[in-house]
Design a protein around this motif. Structure first.
Motif, mmCIF file in Angstrom:
data_model
loop_
_atom_site.group_PDB
_atom_site.id
_atom_site.type_symbol
_atom_site.label_atom_id
_atom_site.label_comp_id
_atom_site.label_asym_id
_atom_site.label_seq_id
_atom_site.Cartn_x
_atom_site.Cartn_y
_atom_site.Cartn_z
ATOM 1 N N TRP A 156 0.824 -1.202 0.000
ATOM 2 C CA TRP A 156 0.000 0.000 0.000
ATOM 3 C C TRP A 156 0.865 1.260 0.000
ATOM 4 C CZ3 TRP A 156 -4.678 0.796 3.848
ATOM 5 C CH2 TRP A 156 -5.359 1.979 3.501
ATOM 6 N N CYS A 157 1.832 1.321 0.904
ATOM 7 C CA CYS A 157 2.668 2.516 0.995
ATOM 8 C C CYS A 157 3.580 2.670 -0.222
ATOM 9 C CB CYS A 157 3.505 2.477 2.274
ATOM 10 S SG CYS A 157 2.546 2.698 3.786
ATOM 11 N N ALA A 158 4.104 1.562 -0.728
ATOM 12 C CA ALA A 158 4.989 1.626 -1.895
ATOM 13 C C ALA A 158 4.260 2.163 -3.121
ATOM 14 C CB ALA A 158 5.561 0.244 -2.187
ATOM 15 N N LEU A 207 1.172 1.377 13.178
ATOM 16 C CA LEU A 207 1.325 1.587 11.741
ATOM 17 C C LEU A 207 1.837 2.983 11.444
ATOM 18 C CD1 LEU A 207 -1.968 -0.093 10.451
ATOM 19 C CD2 LEU A 207 0.360 -0.993 10.245
ATOM 20 N N ASP A 208 1.284 3.987 12.113
ATOM 21 C CA ASP A 208 1.707 5.359 11.857
ATOM 22 C C ASP A 208 3.157 5.600 12.258
ATOM 23 O OD1 ASP A 208 -0.544 6.461 10.625
ATOM 24 O OD2 ASP A 208 -1.545 6.771 12.527
ATOM 25 N N ARG A 209 3.617 4.930 13.282
ATOM 26 C CA ARG A 209 5.018 5.102 13.706
ATOM 27 C C ARG A 209 5.988 4.451 12.738
ATOM 28 N NH1 ARG A 209 2.891 3.739 18.884
ATOM 29 N NH2 ARG A 209 3.763 1.634 18.678
ATOM 30 N N ARG A 210 5.482 3.562 11.876
ATOM 31 C CA ARG A 210 6.373 2.840 10.970
ATOM 32 C C ARG A 210 6.255 3.337 9.519
ATOM 33 N NH1 ARG A 210 7.869 1.986 15.204
ATOM 34 N NH2 ARG A 210 8.535 0.008 16.193
ATOM 35 N N ILE A 211 5.682 4.497 9.312
ATOM 36 C CA ILE A 211 5.585 5.063 7.963
ATOM 37 C C ILE A 211 6.578 6.211 7.825
ATOM 38 C CG2 ILE A 211 4.102 6.322 6.355
ATOM 39 C CD1 ILE A 211 1.758 4.748 7.483
ATOM 40 N N GLU A 212 7.372 6.154 6.765
ATOM 41 C CA GLU A 212 8.411 7.153 6.532
ATOM 42 C C GLU A 212 8.354 7.623 5.080
ATOM 43 O OE1 GLU A 212 12.104 5.300 7.324
ATOM 44 O OE2 GLU A 212 11.781 5.144 9.506
#
Length: 214
Positions: A156-158, A207-212
Motif C-alpha cells: 500500500w505505501c509503496a 502503523l503510523d510510527r512505521r511510515i516514513e
C-alpha cells in the motif's frame, strides 16, 4: 467484516452509505505534515458510482467487482483537497489511527480522475488480495497474520504518492507478531473486550510510527 455483512444483507444497497462514511472519516483523520485534507464528494456521488458498478457487473457477469473498490478509491483520490484555514478544526489526527500527524506539502484543488500527485486510497491492493489475506489467515490459524499484514502495508505505501513524494512502510513481521500475541492474550482474558475497544487503536498507532518518506 461489518461492511461486507451489511452489503450482503442489503444486496449492496448499503454500499454508497458505507463508502461515504468510511472515506469521510478516514480523510478527516489524515494529516499531511500538519495540513488536513477534505473529500469533496457527497452521498449522491457514491450512489452514482454504485449504479455504475451494478451496470458494469451485469455486463461482465460479476468480474467487475474485482476492480470496483479500486475505481471508487481512484474517484476519492481525485476529490481530495487541502482544507483552507477556515476549515481547520478538531483534534490532531493520523493516517491509520485518529491521533497524530505525518505528511505533505500544501496544494490547492485536485480534481483529475487520473491525477498523479495524489495516489493513496487507490494504492491499496485489489480486493482479491483481501480475500486471499483472510483465507490464509484462517488456514494458518492466525500464524500467517503478522507476515501478511506487513506485506499488505508495504505494498500500500509503496504504491502511494503524495504530491509527487513516495512513502514506505518499515514495520517488521516480528513486531506484528508481538502485537498479535499481546492482543490475542488480552482479548482472551477480557472475553473479547480488548479486541473491540483497544486493539484497533493500538495497531493503528503502530502503523503510523512505521511510515516514513522514501
Amino acid at each position: 467484516i461489518f461492511p461486507w455483512v451489511a452489503r450482503a444483507i442489503t444486496g449492496g444497497l448499503a454500499t454508497p452509505f458505507l463508502d461515504t462514511y468510511y472515506y469521510t472519516r478516514f480523510v478527516e483523520s489524515i494529516r499531511f505534515r500538519g495540513r488536513r485534507m477534505v473529500m469533496r464528494a457527497s452521498l449522491g456521488d457514491f450512489i452514482v458510482i454504485a449504479i455504475g458498478h451494478y451496470f458494469m457487473s451485469a455486463i461482465t457477469l460479476g468480474a467487475w467487482m474485482l476492480v470496483a473498490d479500486r475505481v471508487t478509491a481512484r474517484f476519492v483520490d481525485s476529490r481530495l483537497e487541502w482544507r483552507n484555514e477556515d476549515e481547520e478544526h478538531g483534534p490532531t489526527h493520523n493516517l491509520f489511527n485518529t491521533r497524530s500527524q505525518i505528511y505533505s506539502k500544501p496544494r490547492e484543488n485536485i480534481h483529475s480522475m487520473f491525477n498523479p500527485d495524489i495516489i493513496f486510497f487507490s494504492a491499496r491492493p485489489l480486493v482479491v488480495f483481501d480475500w486471499i489475506f483472510y483465507a490464509l489467515t484462517v488456514v494458518s490459524l492466525g500464524l500467517a497474520y503478522p507476515w501478511l499484514m506487513c506485506w499488505y502495508y508495504r505494498v500500500w505505501c509503496a504504491n502511494s504518492k503524495i504530491n509527487g513524494e513516495r512513502i514506505r512502510f518499515v514495520g517488521k513481521p516480528k513486531e506484528f507478531f508481538e502485537l498479535f500475541i499481546v492482543d490475542l492474550v488480552l482479548s482472551i482474558c477480557t472475553c473479547g473486550l480488548w479486541k473491540v475497544c483497544c486493539a484497533g487503536g493500538r495497531m493503528s498507532r503502530y502503523l503510523d510510527r512505521r511510515i516514513e518518506w522514501s
